[in-house]
Write a protein that holds these residues in place. Structure first.
Motif, PDB file in Angstrom:
ATOM      1  N   GLN A   2       0.825  -1.214   0.000  1.00 15.73           N
ATOM      2  CA  GLN A   2       0.000   0.000   0.000  1.00 15.73           C
ATOM      3  C   GLN A   2       0.856   1.259   0.000  1.00 15.73           C
ATOM      4  O   GLN A   2       0.532   2.244  -0.664  1.00 15.73           O
ATOM      5  CB  GLN A   2      -0.952   0.008   1.193  1.00 15.73           C
ATOM      6  CG  GLN A   2      -2.097  -0.964   1.056  1.00 15.73           C
ATOM      7  CD  GLN A   2      -2.996  -0.953   2.284  1.00 15.73           C
ATOM      8  OE1 GLN A   2      -2.565  -0.637   3.386  1.00 15.73           O
ATOM      9  NE2 GLN A   2      -4.264  -1.296   2.075  1.00 15.73           N
ATOM     10  N   LYS A   3       1.957   1.229   0.734  1.00 15.42           N
ATOM     11  CA  LYS A   3       2.851   2.387   0.771  1.00 15.42           C
ATOM     12  C   LYS A   3       3.467   2.619  -0.611  1.00 15.42           C
ATOM     13  O   LYS A   3       3.616   3.770  -1.044  1.00 15.42           O
ATOM     14  CB  LYS A   3       3.954   2.191   1.808  1.00 15.42           C
ATOM     15  CG  LYS A   3       3.474   2.297   3.232  1.00 15.42           C
ATOM     16  CD  LYS A   3       4.615   2.069   4.203  1.00 15.42           C
ATOM     17  CE  LYS A   3       4.109   2.098   5.633  1.00 15.42           C
ATOM     18  NZ  LYS A   3       5.162   1.812   6.606  1.00 15.42           N
ATOM     19  N   ALA A   5       2.137   1.775  -3.495  1.00  9.77           N
ATOM     20  CA  ALA A   5       1.072   2.278  -4.369  1.00  9.77           C
ATOM     21  C   ALA A   5       0.826   3.762  -4.108  1.00  9.77           C
ATOM     22  O   ALA A   5       0.654   4.547  -5.054  1.00  9.77           O
ATOM     23  CB  ALA A   5      -0.206   1.474  -4.166  1.00  9.77           C
ATOM     24  N   ALA A   6       0.846   4.166  -2.849  1.00 12.62           N
ATOM     25  CA  ALA A   6       0.641   5.573  -2.528  1.00 12.62           C
ATOM     26  C   ALA A   6       1.800   6.423  -3.050  1.00 12.62           C
ATOM     27  O   ALA A   6       1.591   7.530  -3.554  1.00 12.62           O
ATOM     28  CB  ALA A   6       0.487   5.743  -1.018  1.00 12.62           C
TER      29      ALA A   6
END
Length: 179
Positions: A2-3, A5-6
């Motif tokens: 997720q990090k 992707a962000a």
């Protein structure tokens, strides 16, 4: 993940927009760049594109020594000519409608195109969202760094977590390795 992707935004595969490129051009670029640094591949690509029209008719008829003169090895010159012959015979027509497995079987008939090359074509040429290239060194290194795994079986199992978006996960694993 997720990090990543962000930080890096959406991966360039379906369902996100991705650049449409000619199958012939993508595969030609892959052959030219095989086992070379990005800089060396770019140099040879620039020489090739400045000397020849990057069309199957032109490169199929090119003399091997002329292809060698731009920096291609003997083997790569033959691979370029075999891909060009394949394209001229209609081997790339309608390829985007085939399944990943059909495309792998079909394209690996061409000299110089193996499973890894086809997987890169599926991802970056067709924007396929669910390709998991576990034999790719960058994937193995990225998974080692992020998850502490690099063995093929463990990578296969990891990939199942990301199905049907394994191409996206692979793209983020490559980002892990960027400085």
């Amino acid at each position: 993940m997720q990090k990543l992707a962000a930080k890096h935004g959406p991966a360039p595969f379906a369902p996100h927009p991705f650049p449409e490129r000619s199958p012939y051009g993508v595969l030609l670029s892959s052959i030219v760049g095989q086992q070379l640094s990005g800089k060396a591949a770019d140099t040879i690509w620039q020489r090739l594109s400045s000397r020849f029209a990057l069309e199957p008719e032109v490169l199929w008829q090119a003399r091997t020594e002329d292809l060698r003169a731009v920096g291609l090895s003997n083997a790569k010159a033959r691979y370029v000519q075999d891909l060009s012959r394949f394209a001229l015979e209609g081997g790339l027509l309608g390829i985007e409608t085939q399944t990943d497995e059909e495309i792998i079987r079909h394209l690996t008939q061409v000299k110089g195109i193996g499973v890894w090359t086809v997987q890169m074509f599926l991802m970056f040429g067709l924007g396929r969202p669910d390709v998991w290239p576990v034999l790719d060194l960058g994937i193995r290194k990225g998974a080692q760094k992020l998850y502490g795994i690099s063995e093929r079986q463990a990578l296969e199992e990891l990939g199942e977590r990301f199905r049907p978006y394994r191409s996206h996960a692979a793209w983020y694993l490559w980002r892990v390795l960027e400085p």
